[in-house]
Design an enzyme around this catalytic site. Structure first.
Site, mmCIF file in Angstrom:
data_model
loop_
_atom_site.group_PDB
_atom_site.id
_atom_site.type_symbol
_atom_site.label_atom_id
_atom_site.label_comp_id
_atom_site.label_asym_id
_atom_site.label_seq_id
_atom_site.Cartn_x
_atom_site.Cartn_y
_atom_site.Cartn_z
ATOM 1 N N GLU A 34 144.765 -9.992 -23.636
ATOM 2 C CA GLU A 34 145.535 -11.243 -24.008
ATOM 3 C C GLU A 34 144.988 -12.266 -23.315
ATOM 4 O OE1 GLU A 34 149.936 -11.219 -24.032
ATOM 5 O OE2 GLU A 34 149.736 -13.354 -23.605
ATOM 6 N N ARG A 38 145.606 -21.326 -20.520
ATOM 7 C CA ARG A 38 146.282 -21.946 -19.400
ATOM 8 C C ARG A 38 145.134 -22.793 -18.677
ATOM 9 N NH1 ARG A 38 150.444 -17.338 -17.379
ATOM 10 N NH2 ARG A 38 151.033 -16.923 -19.505
ATOM 11 N N THR A 94 149.936 -17.769 -24.701
ATOM 12 C CA THR A 94 150.603 -18.934 -24.633
ATOM 13 C C THR A 94 150.384 -19.859 -25.737
ATOM 14 O OG1 THR A 94 149.325 -18.647 -22.388
ATOM 15 C CG2 THR A 94 150.859 -20.502 -22.774
ATOM 16 N N LYS A 108 157.892 -10.050 -27.616
ATOM 17 C CA LYS A 108 157.550 -10.034 -26.125
ATOM 18 C C LYS A 108 158.881 -10.553 -25.438
ATOM 19 C CE LYS A 108 154.940 -13.297 -23.201
ATOM 20 N NZ LYS A 108 153.604 -12.938 -22.665
HETATM 21 C C1 3PG Z 1 152.752 -13.540 -19.380
HETATM 22 O O1 3PG Z 1 152.271 -14.730 -19.782
HETATM 23 O O2 3PG Z 1 152.876 -12.713 -20.169
HETATM 24 C C2 3PG Z 1 152.821 -13.689 -17.952
HETATM 25 O O3 3PG Z 1 152.380 -14.879 -17.212
HETATM 26 C C3 3PG Z 1 152.230 -12.514 -17.304
HETATM 27 O O4 3PG Z 1 152.934 -12.408 -16.118
HETATM 28 P P1 3PG Z 1 152.577 -11.610 -14.890
HETATM 29 O O5 3PG Z 1 151.576 -12.507 -14.298
HETATM 30 O O6 3PG Z 1 153.928 -11.797 -13.633
HETATM 31 O O7 3PG Z 1 152.166 -10.303 -15.121
#
Ligand code: 3PG
Length: 188
Positions: A43, A47, A72, A132
């Site tokens: 994924e 960002r 995102t 999610k």
């Molecule tokens: C996401 O978008 O799923 C999270 O930012 C992932 O979170 P993590 O960096 O704590 O694994």
């Protein structure tokens, strides 16, 4: 097919690396690092300035071996871009009514984000069943998912946010967890 069959992708891939790409030079190393762990999906988050370029490059180079998803997703324009690039799946950190129709019409498997019971109920009422759970650590982690399991019988989750190599198995062992995601898979 519920959510354009996101379930099939998550069933095949119990670990979903969530990857933020800062520079296109990183793409080959990311591929190597994930492949060496037997991982076949990614994924890529939206960002950074070069996110779309990175998604397109990853797909061009490794699209035949990897399921490439975009994270995102927060707008209809993001969904349009995903359709143009023919990505394999889409992930949103939240559940907004403005994107419902376009998610459905895209033909691309999609995973909307939820954290609270109200959001889960909203999703269920749209006919959705796989979410999610984000940010998992801040919203009660595995404990919350156990409670949700007792209330929302046919719902499964892909928790992300604060998952790491010490705690991911605890999540995967839950009956209502289909897969887990996070950045730790690349950064360990
Ligand atoms: C996401 O978008 O799923 C999270 O930012 C992932 O979170 P993590 O960096 O704590 O694994």
């Amino acid at each position: 097919m519920i959510q354009n069959n996101i379930e099939a992708i998550l069933k095949e891939n119990s670990l979903i690396p969530v990857v933020t790409i800062e520079s296109l030079d990183q793409v080959d190393n990311i591929y190597r690092c994930l492949s060496s762990q037997g991982i076949k999906c990614i994924e890529i988050t939206l960002r950074t300035q070069i996110s779309w370029e990175a998604i397109s490059l990853f797909k061009e180079k490794y699209g035949s071996e990897f399921q490439i998803g975009v994270g995102t997703i927060t707008s209809n324009e993001d969904i349009l871009n995903c359709m143009n690039l023919k990505v394999d799946f889409m992930v949103s950190p939240g559940l907004t009514t403005s994107m419902i129709q376009q998610f459905e019409d895209s033909g691309i498997p999609f995973l909307p984000g939820v954290a609270t019971p109200s959001e889960i109920i909203t999703g269920i009422n749209l006919g959705w069943r796989v979410f999610k759970f984000f940010p998992a650590d801040l919203f009660g982690g595995a404990k919350a998912l156990k409670v949700y399991g007792a209330i929302f019988k046919d719902v499964s989750f892909c928790p992300t946010g604060g998952i790491n190599k010490e705690n991911y198995q605890e999540f995967l062992d839950l009956k209502n967890v289909i897969s887990v995601g996070g950045s730790w898979l690349l950064n360990q």
